[in-house]
Every structure is written in structure tokens, then in C-alpha cells.
Scaffold this active site. Structure first.
Site, PDB file in Angstrom:
ATOM      1  N   LYS A   1       2.658   2.181   2.304  1.00 28.25           N
ATOM      2  CA  LYS A   1       2.489   2.789   3.627  1.00 28.25           C
ATOM      3  C   LYS A   1       3.563   2.205   4.538  1.00 28.25           C
ATOM      4  CE  LYS A   1      -1.867   4.470   5.330  1.00 28.25           C
ATOM      5  NZ  LYS A   1      -3.099   4.231   6.073  1.00 28.25           N
TER       6      LYS A   1
ATOM      7  N   LYS B   1       0.842  -1.210   0.000  1.00 28.83           N
ATOM      8  CA  LYS B   1       0.000   0.000   0.000  1.00 28.83           C
ATOM      9  C   LYS B   1       0.868   1.248   0.000  1.00 28.83           C
ATOM     10  CE  LYS B   1      -2.650  -0.735   3.716  1.00 28.83           C
ATOM     11  NZ  LYS B   1      -3.770  -0.575   4.680  1.00 28.83           N
TER      12      LYS B   1
HETATM   13  N1  C2G Z   1     -10.353   6.763   9.408  1.00 24.96           N
HETATM   14  C1  C2G Z   1     -11.369   7.647   9.755  1.00 24.96           C
HETATM   15  N2  C2G Z   1     -11.051   8.930  10.056  1.00 24.96           N
HETATM   16  C2  C2G Z   1      -9.762   9.346  10.046  1.00 24.96           C
HETATM   17  C3  C2G Z   1      -8.723   8.458   9.721  1.00 24.96           C
HETATM   18  C4  C2G Z   1      -9.049   7.138   9.400  1.00 24.96           C
HETATM   19  O1  C2G Z   1     -12.568   7.275   9.772  1.00 24.96           O
HETATM   20  N3  C2G Z   1      -9.501  10.641  10.371  1.00 24.96           N
HETATM   21  C5  C2G Z   1     -10.723   5.381   9.068  1.00 24.96           C
HETATM   22  C6  C2G Z   1     -10.334   5.009   7.638  1.00 24.96           C
HETATM   23  O2  C2G Z   1     -11.323   5.480   6.718  1.00 24.96           O
HETATM   24  C7  C2G Z   1     -10.298   3.477   7.726  1.00 24.96           C
HETATM   25  C8  C2G Z   1      -9.826   3.239   9.171  1.00 24.96           C
HETATM   26  O3  C2G Z   1     -10.031   4.468   9.890  1.00 24.96           O
HETATM   27  O4  C2G Z   1     -11.613   2.948   7.560  1.00 24.96           O
HETATM   28  C9  C2G Z   1      -8.377   2.839   9.241  1.00 24.96           C
HETATM   29  O5  C2G Z   1      -7.617   3.853   8.611  1.00 24.96           O
HETATM   30  P1  C2G Z   1      -6.134   3.469   8.078  1.00 24.96           P
HETATM   31  O6  C2G Z   1      -5.400   2.785   9.165  1.00 24.96           O
HETATM   32  O7  C2G Z   1      -5.560   4.697   7.423  1.00 24.96           O
HETATM   33  O8  C2G Z   1      -6.489   2.374   6.995  1.00 24.96           O
HETATM   34  P2  C2G Z   1      -6.103   2.372   5.430  1.00 24.96           P
HETATM   35  O9  C2G Z   1      -4.661   2.623   5.263  1.00 24.96           O
HETATM   36  O10 C2G Z   1      -7.097   3.249   4.765  1.00 24.96           O
HETATM   37  O11 C2G Z   1      -6.288   0.838   5.056  1.00 24.96           O
HETATM   38  O12 C2G Z   1      -8.074  -2.834   2.716  1.00 24.96           O
HETATM   39  C10 C2G Z   1      -8.358  -1.579   3.290  1.00 24.96           C
HETATM   40  C11 C2G Z   1      -7.100  -0.921   3.758  1.00 24.96           C
HETATM   41  O13 C2G Z   1      -6.345  -1.787   4.596  1.00 24.96           O
HETATM   42  C12 C2G Z   1      -7.467   0.343   4.529  1.00 24.96           C
END
Ligand code: C2G
Length: 132
Positions: free
Chosen positions: A46, A44
Site C-alpha cells: 500500500k 502491505k
Molecule cells: N473501513 C471501513 N469502511 C470503508 C473503508 C475502510 O469500515 N469504506 C475500515 C477498514 O475495514 C479498517 C479501517 O477502516 O478497519 C481502516 O482501513 P484502512 O486504512 O484501509 O486499513 P487497512 O489497509 O485495511 O489496514 O493490520 C491491519 C491493517 O493495518 C489494516
């Protein structure tokens, strides 16, 4: 028992994550969180501060979370939904529409993100302060 699943990295845990997990749990009775492994995060593009084991330990300690599983690739979601008899798939709405293919197997809910907070914002602000 209504089972909910969500996926993410959950690095440097913040209120946006907690708000998401709370609302996801409120949609059912049992919440599974699939946490991205370090290898999948590399896919990703990341880089998490905490490694997978640490992020798993931290998320398992959250009162809304009932089970943590590893997220190893993009393809596992459909298999997970049937393996764990999931009723509802939840993601923040930055993913709106991306996982609609799951609608054949479960309800798909995209929840509004919590504004003003993100792991990358935390990192950049810490970096900025450090360089002051
Ligand atoms: N999130 C949120 N508000 C934020 C930051 C994050 O609602 N201010 C939510 C994201 O939308 C996600 C969850 O928290 O649903 C986890 O965020 P991340 O750890 O950034 O996940 P991500 O990298 O988007 O990975 O297969 C799906 C991926 O693994 C998602």
C-alpha cells in the site's frame, strides 16, 4: 475502563474511517488506533498519500481517538493487546476471521464496512477527472 484497539492505514480520511472509529469507540471508553507506518505499508503493498506523521496528526485530531501508536508489523497485535490491557479488538469486516487468534486475549469484533467509499476509489476517481 474498557479499552478498544483498531489498526489501519487511515490515508485520505473519509466517512468509512470515521464510521469505523466512532463504532469502535462506542464499544468501550478508550480507543487506541495503531496506524501503519510507511515501512509497514510497503509490506502491505500500500502506498499512502500522507506519510505516517501526517496520518498520525490527522487521526489524533478525531474526537473518538484517545491514543495513536505505530503499526510496524503483522506480529505486534497480541503484544499490543497485553501491553495496553485491551478488552476489545475491532476491524472492518473485510478482515473477518483474519484476527480470530486474538480471541484468547480479548474480544474480537468485525464491523460492517461503509459501502461506496474507499481510499482507492477516491484516488481512481480523482485520477479519472484529471485525465478528462
Ligand atoms: N473501513 C471501513 N469502511 C470503508 C473503508 C475502510 O469500515 N469504506 C475500515 C477498514 O475495514 C479498517 C479501517 O477502516 O478497519 C481502516 O482501513 P484502512 O486504512 O484501509 O486499513 P487497512 O489497509 O485495511 O489496514 O493490520 C491491519 C491493517 O493495518 C489494516
Amino acid at each position: 475502563m474498557k479499552k478498544v484497539i483498531t489498526y489501519g492505514t487511515f490515508d485520505l480520511l473519509h466517512k468509512g474511517h470515521i464510521n469505523l472509529l466512532k463504532r469502535a469507540k462506542d464499544l468501550g471508553d478508550y480507543l487506541i488506533v495503531a496506524i501503519s507506518t510507511d515501512q509497514f505499508n510497503a509490506l502491505k503493498n500500500k502506498e499512502a498519500y500522507h506519510d505516517y506523521e501526517s496520518r498520525k496528526l490527522i487521526v489524533e485530531a478525531i474526537r473518538y481517538v484517545d491514543k495513536v501508536i505505530p503499526e510496524k508489523d503483522w506480529e505486534q497485535k497480541l503484544a499490543d493487546v497485553s501491553k495496553y490491557n485491551v478488552d476489545i479488538f475491532v476491524m472492518g469486516d473485510d478482515w473477518e476471521g483474519e484476527f480470530d487468534f486474538l480471541k484468547e486475549s480479548c474480544e474480537v469484533v468485525y464491523l460492517p464496512r461503509t459501502s461506496g467509499i474507499s481510499t482507492s476509489k477516491i484516488k481512481s476517481e480523482l485520477f479519472k477527472n484529471e485525465s478528462l
